[in-house]
Design an enzyme around this catalytic site. Structure first.
Site, PDB file in Angstrom:
ATOM      1  N   LYS A   1       7.205  41.922  31.391  1.00 56.59           N
ATOM      2  CA  LYS A   1       8.394  41.404  31.235  1.00 56.59           C
ATOM      3  C   LYS A   1       8.459  39.907  30.795  1.00 56.59           C
ATOM      4  CE  LYS A   1      12.760  40.278  33.848  1.00 56.59           C
ATOM      5  NZ  LYS A   1      12.543  38.667  33.381  1.00 56.59           N
TER       6      LYS A   1
ATOM      7  N   LEU B   1      12.664  41.948  38.700  1.00 54.23           N
ATOM      8  CA  LEU B   1      12.431  40.679  38.585  1.00 54.23           C
ATOM      9  C   LEU B   1      13.604  39.825  38.121  1.00 54.23           C
ATOM     10  CD1 LEU B   1       8.661  40.472  36.935  1.00 54.23           C
ATOM     11  CD2 LEU B   1       9.429  40.175  39.312  1.00 54.23           C
ATOM     12  N   ASP B   2      13.779  38.719  38.536  1.00 57.30           N
ATOM     13  CA  ASP B   2      15.160  38.196  38.268  1.00 57.30           C
ATOM     14  C   ASP B   2      14.928  37.832  36.666  1.00 57.30           C
ATOM     15  OD1 ASP B   2      16.000  37.695  40.748  1.00 57.30           O
ATOM     16  OD2 ASP B   2      15.191  35.678  41.120  1.00 57.30           O
ATOM     17  N   LYS B   3      16.192  37.451  35.975  1.00 62.33           N
ATOM     18  CA  LYS B   3      15.939  37.282  34.660  1.00 62.33           C
ATOM     19  C   LYS B   3      15.187  36.184  34.276  1.00 62.33           C
ATOM     20  CE  LYS B   3      19.526  36.505  30.702  1.00 62.33           C
ATOM     21  NZ  LYS B   3      20.800  36.258  30.187  1.00 62.33           N
TER      22      LYS B   3
ATOM     23  N   THR C   1      12.379  35.425  35.545  1.00 60.76           N
ATOM     24  CA  THR C   1      11.060  35.504  36.241  1.00 60.76           C
ATOM     25  C   THR C   1      10.367  36.312  35.190  1.00 60.76           C
ATOM     26  OG1 THR C   1      11.839  35.090  38.380  1.00 60.76           O
ATOM     27  CG2 THR C   1       9.740  36.276  38.049  1.00 60.76           C
TER      28      THR C   1
END
Length: 494
Positions: free
Chosen positions: A65, A102-104, A106
């Site tokens: 990602k 996962l956070d945006k 990260t």
């Protein structure tokens, strides 16, 4: 299972679209043709345009990602990780979802699947599935934090229950001397100076192994995968990467544009999207800068087709989600017509020919030191490329020919593999040209006089010159002239 239900289950089309989809495609079940949405079929034994259903027993993939993408199915949350997936994966039913989030901002490894039980098993606290994170902090982390993290007594502000024990590994300091484009950052700037690198490992810890079963090299890791590149877990492997910036001129030109899409002519070796964590520009960032006003007013860019780093030419970019869906369906249904020009070695005896040799990854049937290298093999996937000889001429390096290439399917490296199979590899091709050792030499030591003698060009001479695509019941055409390096070969003979 009804045929229309199977097509919907595996993401080929909706049930409403099934009658039209069936008419446009060749479908057989256990050797017998299927022509009605109500035909009874099973995933095992059905062939769609000569190919079996992809991942009939469930999809399990690993995605690297990139930053800026949200782990959500809500279109209102901006760029989504699911926009990075192939069309069919995005439309499977049950839907493909991430195992955890996962956070945006990260980046890192995500598992994706349409298996709900697998998601529950991997995310349930009862199963203690370990995760490893690497972080860079603004200030030094005191060494006593290692013991605190491992004690299981650390309690966050506002919380009453302590965090589970975790292994904190301090990895030393790391400088950040350059920005994303490799430019030196002056002292005193907000991004200059040192950072403290650390690794946080939830307990118990495990290490993922490559397909060979051997631990990854120290220089490897998921950073070896391109951002937004989905990889089937059984085929996973680690490859080392360099931290050095890649010399690349971020040049592209607009070939055609509407309020819904834009077609750009990219140079080589410009990559189309962020990849491998390397410090280099990419086409998508350049288009985002060009369309910054549209993006500020709600545009969400999405690449419709992609070109290899060393392939120049036309790339289609959707400006919003509706356009991305419509153009993605057109790509899936093979309604987008693409033409390429290639300079090949030796003069073909044919004026026009079609190559239908099936292709697979060479490592599946023979040894290869290059993971992505493809090969012609009877067990490969069916594919077709039409070739037309446009011009021939002599040079001091030998006879060359300009060939128009029209792929009817879209396999990896299809044009390059088919031309090499016909005995006319593309000039400058490091993998399918004189020897794959050219590629390995280039990766290790860069461009050299010896490679120039063997390859002539520092990139393969392949250019996407024409693109036709349907949108809103109209057909649009974009064309791009030959880039300078290929044009000079035609004009000067060398």
């Amino acid at each position: 299972m009804r045929l229309d239900a199977l097509l919907s289950r595996y993401g080929y089309c909706s049930r409403r679209e099934a009658p039209g989809w069936i008419k446009r495609h060749s479908i057989t079940f256990k050797g017998k043709p299927c022509s009605s949405p109500t035909d009874k079929v099973q995933a095992e034994g059905i062939l769609l345009d000569g190919e079996p259903v992809e991942f009939p027993d469930g999809l399990y993939a690993a995605l690297y990602k990139p930053e800026g993408y949200t782990c959500s199915h809500d279109d209102g949350e901006g760029d989504l990780i699911y926009d990075l997936l192939p069309f069919q994966w995005r439309h499977r039913n049950p839907a493909v979802s991430s195992v955890g989030r996962l956070d945006k901002e990260t980046s890192g490894l995500l598992l994706l699947t349409d298996d709900g039980k697998f998601i529950h098993r991997m995310t349930s606290p009862r199963h203690h599935v370990a995760k490893v994170y690497e972080a860079v902090t603004e200030e030094d982390i005191p060494t006593e934090a290692v013991e605190l993290f491992a004690s299981g007594t650390l309690t966050l502000n506002g919380e009453t229950r302590p965090c589970a024990p975790a292994l904190l590994e301090l990895m030393g300091t790391a400088t950040r001397p350059a920005d994303a484009y490799g430019r030196k950052i002056p002292p005193g700037s907000p991004h200059a100076g040192c950072r403290r690198r650390s690794r946080l490992i939830s307990v118990p810890c495990f290490h993922r192994l490559p397909a060979s079963g051997q631990p990854e090299p120290e220089t490897g890791g998921m950073g070896a995968y391109p951002s937004g590149c989905a990889v089937n877990l059984p085929s996973a492997m680690w490859i080392p990467i360099s931290e050095a910036p890649i010399a690349c001129f971020p040049h592209f030109e607009v070939a055609a544009e509407s309020g819904d899409w834009i077609v750009v002519d990219k140079g080589a070796p410009l990559i189309v999207h962020p990849s491998n964590g390397k410090k280099e520009p990419c086409l998508l960032e350049g288009v985002e800068a060009l369309l910054s006003y549209e993006i500020a007013n709600g545009a969400a860019l999405s690449l419709v087709n992609r070109l290899d780093r060393e392939t120049s030419g036309l790339t289609l970019v959707a400006k919003h989600k509706r356009a991305a869906r419509e153009l993605g369906r057109a790509m899936q249904r093979r309604l987008i017509h693409k033409e390429y020009l290639a300079i090949v070695q030796e003069w073909p005896e044919w004026t026009e020919t079609a190559c239908t040799a099936p292709i697979l990854r060479q490592g599946e049937v023979a040894e290869s030191r290059i993971w992505v290298k493809q090969a012609v093999h009877p067990a490969g996937k069916a594919c077709t490329t039409v070739f037309r000889k446009e011009r021939t001429w002599n040079t001091r390096r030998g006879p060359l020919a300009l060939v128009r290439c029209i792929p009817e399917t879209g396999r990896m490296h299809q044009i390059r593999v088919h031309l090499a199979h016909l005995g006319h590899p593309i000039l400058g091709d490091k993998i399918y040209g004189p020897s794959e050792h050219c590629y390995l030499e280039y990766i290790q030591h860069g461009w050299s006089r010896e490679l120039e003698e063997r390859l002539v060009l520092p990139r393969h001479a392949l250019h996407a010159c024409r693109l036709e695509f349907p949108f809103d019941e109209e057909t649009f055409t974009a064309e791009a002239p030959l880039p300078e390096d290929m044009r000079l070969l035609l004009e000067t003979g060398d």
